[in-house]
Design an enzyme around this catalytic site. Structure first.
Site, PDB file in Angstrom:
ATOM      1  N   LYS A 222       0.848  -1.202   0.000  1.00 22.33           N
ATOM      2  CA  LYS A 222       0.000   0.000   0.000  1.00 22.33           C
ATOM      3  C   LYS A 222       0.883   1.251   0.000  1.00 22.33           C
ATOM      4  O   LYS A 222       2.098   1.151   0.211  1.00 22.33           O
ATOM      5  CB  LYS A 222      -0.891  -0.025   1.236  1.00 22.33           C
ATOM      6  CG  LYS A 222      -0.108  -0.037   2.532  1.00 22.33           C
ATOM      7  CD  LYS A 222      -0.929  -0.559   3.695  1.00 22.33           C
ATOM      8  CE  LYS A 222      -0.146  -0.439   4.980  1.00 22.33           C
ATOM      9  NZ  LYS A 222      -0.732  -1.240   6.068  1.00 22.33           N
TER      10      LYS A 222
ATOM     11  N   ARG B 166     -10.198  -0.580  14.498  1.00 21.42           N
ATOM     12  CA  ARG B 166      -9.988   0.276  13.343  1.00 21.42           C
ATOM     13  C   ARG B 166     -10.873  -0.280  12.219  1.00 21.42           C
ATOM     14  O   ARG B 166     -11.997   0.136  12.071  1.00 21.42           O
ATOM     15  CB  ARG B 166      -8.505   0.286  12.974  1.00 21.42           C
ATOM     16  CG  ARG B 166      -8.108   1.375  12.013  1.00 21.42           C
ATOM     17  CD  ARG B 166      -6.615   1.383  11.739  1.00 21.42           C
ATOM     18  NE  ARG B 166      -6.131   0.151  11.134  1.00 21.42           N
ATOM     19  CZ  ARG B 166      -4.886  -0.035  10.692  1.00 21.42           C
ATOM     20  NH1 ARG B 166      -3.987   0.935  10.808  1.00 21.42           N
ATOM     21  NH2 ARG B 166      -4.523  -1.167  10.143  1.00 21.42           N
TER      22      ARG B 166
ATOM     23  N   TYR C 240      17.387  29.932   6.641  1.00 20.50           N
ATOM     24  CA  TYR C 240      16.290  30.642   7.310  1.00 20.50           C
ATOM     25  C   TYR C 240      16.518  30.680   8.813  1.00 20.50           C
ATOM     26  O   TYR C 240      16.916  29.684   9.421  1.00 20.50           O
ATOM     27  CB  TYR C 240      14.966  29.923   7.045  1.00 20.50           C
ATOM     28  CG  TYR C 240      14.405  30.140   5.661  1.00 20.50           C
ATOM     29  CD1 TYR C 240      14.056  31.418   5.226  1.00 20.50           C
ATOM     30  CD2 TYR C 240      14.205  29.066   4.799  1.00 20.50           C
ATOM     31  CE1 TYR C 240      13.518  31.618   3.956  1.00 20.50           C
ATOM     32  CE2 TYR C 240      13.672  29.252   3.532  1.00 20.50           C
ATOM     33  CZ  TYR C 240      13.330  30.540   3.119  1.00 20.50           C
ATOM     34  OH  TYR C 240      12.803  30.718   1.869  1.00 20.50           O
TER      35      TYR C 240
ATOM     36  N   MET D 252      12.293  24.360   1.615  1.00 23.17           N
ATOM     37  CA  MET D 252      11.330  23.571   0.845  1.00 23.17           C
ATOM     38  C   MET D 252      12.010  22.678  -0.197  1.00 23.17           C
ATOM     39  O   MET D 252      11.701  21.491  -0.318  1.00 23.17           O
ATOM     40  CB  MET D 252      10.335  24.496   0.142  1.00 23.17           C
ATOM     41  CG  MET D 252       9.226  23.758  -0.570  1.00 23.17           C
ATOM     42  SD  MET D 252       8.118  24.859  -1.472  1.00 23.17           S
ATOM     43  CE  MET D 252       7.355  25.766  -0.137  1.00 23.17           C
TER      44      MET D 252
HETATM   45  C1  LIG Z   1       0.102  -2.075   6.633  1.00 26.96           C
HETATM   46  C2  LIG Z   1      -0.430  -3.377   7.066  1.00 26.96           C
HETATM   47  C3  LIG Z   1       0.427  -4.471   7.205  1.00 26.96           C
HETATM   48  C4  LIG Z   1       1.934  -4.356   7.134  1.00 26.96           C
HETATM   49  O1  LIG Z   1       2.386  -3.809   8.350  1.00 26.96           O
HETATM   50  P1  LIG Z   1       3.944  -3.534   8.669  1.00 26.96           P
HETATM   51  O2  LIG Z   1       3.924  -3.056  10.069  1.00 26.96           O
HETATM   52  O3  LIG Z   1       4.365  -2.468   7.723  1.00 26.96           O
HETATM   53  O4  LIG Z   1       4.663  -4.799   8.478  1.00 26.96           O
HETATM   54  C5  LIG Z   1      -0.141  -5.709   7.483  1.00 26.96           C
HETATM   55  N1  LIG Z   1      -1.492  -5.827   7.648  1.00 26.96           N
HETATM   56  C6  LIG Z   1      -2.342  -4.786   7.549  1.00 26.96           C
HETATM   57  C7  LIG Z   1      -3.788  -4.998   7.763  1.00 26.96           C
HETATM   58  C8  LIG Z   1      -1.841  -3.521   7.278  1.00 26.96           C
HETATM   59  O5  LIG Z   1      -2.675  -2.483   7.206  1.00 26.96           O
END
Ligand SMILES: *Cc1c(COP(=O)(O)O)cnc(C)c1O
Length: 349
Positions: A38, A132, A248, A296
């Site tokens: 992701k 969640r 800055y 920046m």
């Molecule tokens: C992001 C995620 C993972 C991976 O987690 P890491 O801590 O990056 O290894 C696994 N399962 C779910 C549901 C996630 O959202």
């Protein structure tokens, strides 16, 4: 079209990525080892990450949204892709069309998927303590899932990177769920969860962070290889006299005649202002401390001791993830996912 070379690049170590996956796969025992890709593969580029991990033997991938899933099409033969956020009303067209499975995470999503009459396999998330995404255990056991073709039943650990009693509690809850809800496979552990031991692996693990060079728990320090090396080009090298200031707010004052290397990168690229005071870069084995604030699109490094450094040279930011996180206060996840769109992503072996 003229080719315009990028003045900043992420050097990405394909061999280290594959080695990290193989290590996590070995730690997962008999469970298959998947990959969370992701947020564009935690900033490295999801498509390339997927391709390299498929070559290493990985077959199970996880993204957050259907837009992320669509960007990975077409999938290689035998590859499975799950969408962690499940299906909202607006996702149904994508969910019907794409060869990916929703991870259903609420009664509403389960009802929506059933109403679509797909009959295709789906994944389901059950909440064992994260609050969640995921059906509550009582919801999951209350009949809502009866007859559903569940490919993977998931739950997610809330405190796997800590010494917490919650880990064992979630494990016990997940075992209970596994005994009562039929699915083809069960999946529980992220990177840190894998490090908690084989009990946490079940049939399929889902590491993210550790694939990309993060150290999820201190006891595995040294096992994970760095994958991401941010490199920025020197725009100019200038001389600064004793007493003159840099940047800055004039927060850095030359205590001696100094040479300042100004590099082509800043907080808009995800190199945030919290690096001021502790950030460093390396040029030909010289370590250059950051001088003053991060702008920046620019940063200044004290290159007084770096002899022949010159305009056009490349600096490598010191970006070991656990070390950098400890000194700047960002998480290892933020250090990866914050790296913006101006970096050219270049894979090397
Ligand atoms: C992001 C995620 C993972 C991976 O987690 P890491 O801590 O990056 O290894 C696994 N399962 C779910 C549901 C996630 O959202």
């Amino acid at each position: 079209m003229i080719a315009i070379p990028s003045p900043l690049r992420l050097r990405l170590d394909r061999t280290a990525l594959a080695a990290n996956w193989r290590w996590l796969a070995a730690q997962s025992g008999t469970a298959a080892c998947g990959a969370a890709i992701k947020a564009d593969g935690y900033g490295l580029g999801a498509r390339a990450v997927m391709q390299h991990l498929v070559a290493a033997g990985c077959r199970d991938f996880f993204v957050a949204s259907w837009a992320e899933a669509a960007a990975l099409m077409p999938l290689a033969e035998g590859v499975s892709l799950s969408v962690l956020h499940g299906v909202g009303e607006a996702d149904m067209v994508a969910a019907r069309t794409l060869p990916a499975r929703p991870v259903l995470g609420s009664l509403q999503q389960v009802a929506r998927w059933r109403a679509a009459g797909e009959g295709r396999p789906c994944d389901v998330m059950v909440d064992t303590g994260m609050s969640r995404l995921g059906l509550r255990i009582d919801e999951a056991l209350g009949g809502a899932l009866d007859g559903l073709a569940i490919e993977t039943l998931l739950s997610h650990l809330a405190s796997a990177d800590e010494e917490s009693a919650q880990n064992a509690q979630q494990l016990a809850a997940f075992r209970e769920v596994r005994g009562r809800i039929p699915a083809r496979r069960y999946s529980f552990a992220n990177s840190a969860g894998i490090c908690l031991g084989r009990d946490y692996a079940f049939d399929l693990t889902r590491p993210g962070l550790a694939l990309y060079g993060g150290t999820p728990r201190p006891e595995v320090a040294g096992q994970i290889r760095q994958v991401v090396y941010p490199e920025a080009r020197v725009l100019q090298v200038r001389s600064v006299r004793v007493g003159e200031t840099v940047g800055y707010g004039a927060t850095w004052t030359a205590s001696r005649g100094s040479r300042i290397a100004v590099a082509n990168m800043g907080y808009a690229d995800g190199y945030l202002r919290c690096h001021a005071g502790s950030g460093t870069a390396t040029w030909q084995s010289h370590r250059l401390p950051l001088a003053g604030r991060v702008s920046m699109d620019l940063v200044a490094f004290d290159a007084t001791d770096a002899g022949a450094i010159d305009e056009g040279d490349w600096l490598t930011l010191d970006y070991d993830l656990p070390e950098t996180a400890a000194r700047c206060g960002l998480s290892q996840y933020e250090l990866l996912t914050g790296l913006g769109g101006r970096w050219a992503r270049e894979w090397v072996d």
